[in-house]
Design an enzyme around this catalytic site. Structure first.
Site, PDB file in Angstrom:
ATOM      1  CD  GLU A 119      -0.998   0.002   3.762  1.00 30.74           C
ATOM      2  OE1 GLU A 119      -0.498   0.531   4.763  1.00 30.74           O
ATOM      3  OE2 GLU A 119      -2.160  -0.418   3.715  1.00 30.74           O
ATOM      4  CB  SER A 120       1.044   4.238   0.520  1.00 30.81           C
ATOM      5  OG  SER A 120       1.511   5.561   0.439  1.00 30.81           O
ATOM      6  CB  SER A 121       5.901   3.904   0.399  1.00 34.21           C
ATOM      7  OG  SER A 121       7.249   3.636   0.116  1.00 34.21           O
ATOM      8  N   GLY A 173       2.912   0.017  -2.264  1.00 32.03           N
ATOM      9  CA  GLY A 173       2.367  -0.200  -3.595  1.00 32.03           C
ATOM     10  C   GLY A 173       3.370   0.175  -4.664  1.00 32.03           C
ATOM     11  CG  HIS A 185      -2.928   7.716   0.420  1.00 32.55           C
ATOM     12  ND1 HIS A 185      -2.592   7.298  -0.847  1.00 32.55           N
ATOM     13  CD2 HIS A 185      -1.851   7.454   1.199  1.00 32.55           C
ATOM     14  CE1 HIS A 185      -1.367   6.813  -0.832  1.00 32.55           C
ATOM     15  NE2 HIS A 185      -0.902   6.883   0.394  1.00 32.55           N
TER      16      HIS A 185
END
Length: 451
Positions: free
Chosen positions: A151-153, A155, A293
């Site tokens: 997820e996020s970084s 991802g 987010h």
């Protein structure tokens, strides 16, 4: 601690009412986790001093698959373990989950340096690969069933790992990420504002060339399938990045940028599939309307949809599927020339038309059949051949082993009698290329999707 917030400590956490946006009637994911998270030390080459945590469910299956699960900025492996449903799903389906932590603690993953963006170049990806190898060697993890999500970084790093190590991963699911190389700065854990803001746009070819030319130059084997998730109201990593990721991976996997199907499996989830509607899509995207987010949301089916795409729930191509057999490397379809019903006709690849001479059924007897003018023919290994170069022909169905085919989760189709792979001769991308049997070598000309 809130996960996936503040890339490089520059952004505020934005918590939107996402659950309401995706509907309140979603079934809950599996609940209690029976085993516990264990820290593993001395797991191998680890240039950035990452920490490794491993979840082994009590009912781990023999030769268990491995899922690498990557946290976001200001997160950690243990936090991702407790704030997502992957461990509960591991309990249900018996796979292993590696939950790494960055160093320094709470930092983002390095997805911006030259070292990280190249196979075996150094930095975080090398340590992550050591964790996978350790899990294979010391916990019996299956090297042919390795997957990645984040997820996020995390991802972003999911995209990097899929690009750097395409031979290691069978599939991946990136939540709220950006394309491989989009965050490049030339420095470790650098910040790329234009990419985060959705201001970096390239053609599909340009994005694909970055993967092919920079991540693992010279690699020509099969590529992992990719699932991508993004909220339409993401204030941290702009929603435009989903479109750029989609361009990149459809190009890398050699499928059309036009979806083969679109639907809404859950309220406010807009799904698009590329390269196979029934059967096995090569790329699958989810636009979550109104979501910020904060994906995947615990207690919703998001994690379950991710592991289903990767096959970690035991899903596999099932007999009974009907549709075109797409040759991934060629971007063509398996085709019976001129719709002939003449026994012994060698099959070819040809531009996909949706016609009956390109519509195959994988039967419960593991035959691949074609029905033309009232006649049903079977895909057949010519003269019961078991040698490289044996022609793939059509023949009246007779139930023999040379007419039985295994449609495998890794994208290959193998003869039950010979064990050889269905192969587009010479890796041709031209109309009319003949199809034969050949020793399985991992090439994209041996990759197929049904549907």
């Amino acid at each position: 601690m809130l996960r996936s917030r503040n890339l490089n400590s520059r952004l505020l956490v934005v918590l939107l009412a996402v659950v309401a946006a995706i509907g309140v009637s979603l079934p809950a994911a599996p609940q209690a986790v029976a085993a516990s998270l264990t820290q593993v030390t001395n797991f191998g080459t680890n240039p950035t001093n990452l920490q490794m945590y491993l979840y082994v469910p009590n009912n781990a299956k023999p030769d268990p698959p491995i899922l690498l699960a990557l946290h976001g900025c200001q997160g950690s492996g243990p936090y991702l373990y407790s704030s997502t449903d992957f461990a509960a799903l591991a309990d249900q389906y018996g796979f292993l989950v590696i939950y790494p932590s960055t160093n320094p603690g709470g930092s983002c993953w390095d997805v911006s340096s030259d070292q990280a963006l190249r196979r075996n170049g150094g930095s975080d990806p090398v340590g992550l690969m050591s964790m996978i190898t350790y899990t294979e060697q010391h916990y019996g993890g299956n090297p042919d069933a390795v997957y990645v999500t984040g997820e996020s970084s995390g991802g972003m790093m999911t995209n990097v790992m899929l690009a750097d190590y395409p031979d290691v991963f069978k599939a991946g699911a990136a939540f709220m990420g950006v394309p491989y190389h989009c965050f490049y700065t030339g420095t470790a854990r650098g910040w790329n504002g234009p990419c985060a803001g959705g201001q970096v746009s390239m053609t599909a070819q340009q994005w694909g060339d970055l993967v092919r030319g920079d991540a693992d130059p010279g690699y020509t084997g099969p590529r992992p399938r990719v699932q991508l998730w993004h909220g339409t109201a993401d204030p941290t990593l702009n929603y435009n990045n989903l479109g750029e990721e989609t361009k990149q991976w459809t190009n890398v996997l050699g499928v059309s940028q036009t979806p083969s199907s679109t639907d809404t499996p859950v309220a406010n989830w807009n799904r698009a599939r590329y390269g196979g509607s029934s059967g096995t899509p090569q790329v699958e995207t989810y636009s979550i309307v109104g979501a910020g987010h904060q994906l995947p949301i615990q207690g919703t089916p998001m994690a379950a949809y991710a592991i289903h795409f990767m096959g970690l729930d035991g899903s596999a191509p099932t007999p009974g599927s009907t549709g075109a057999l797409h040759a991934v490397g060629a971007g063509k379809c398996l085709d019976d020339p001129n719709s002939t019903t003449t026994p012994g006709t060698q099959q070819q690849t040809y531009s996909c038309s949706g016609a009956a001479n390109q519509t195959w059924t994988h039967t419960t007897s593991n035959q691949l059949t074609l029905t033309l003018g009232g006649s049903t023919l079977c895909l057949d290994a010519d003269d019961r051949g078991t040698a490289n170069g044996t022609k793939a022909i059509v023949w009246p169905c007779n139930g023999q082993a040379n007419q039985q085919w295994n449609v495998n989760t890794n994208g290959t189709i193998t003869g039950a009698q010979s064990g050889l792979c269905l192969d587009v001769t010479g890796a041709s991308t031209a109309d009319g290329a003949p199809v034969e049997l050949w020793s399985c070598d991992g090439g994209s000309n041996q990759q197929w999707t049904l549907g």
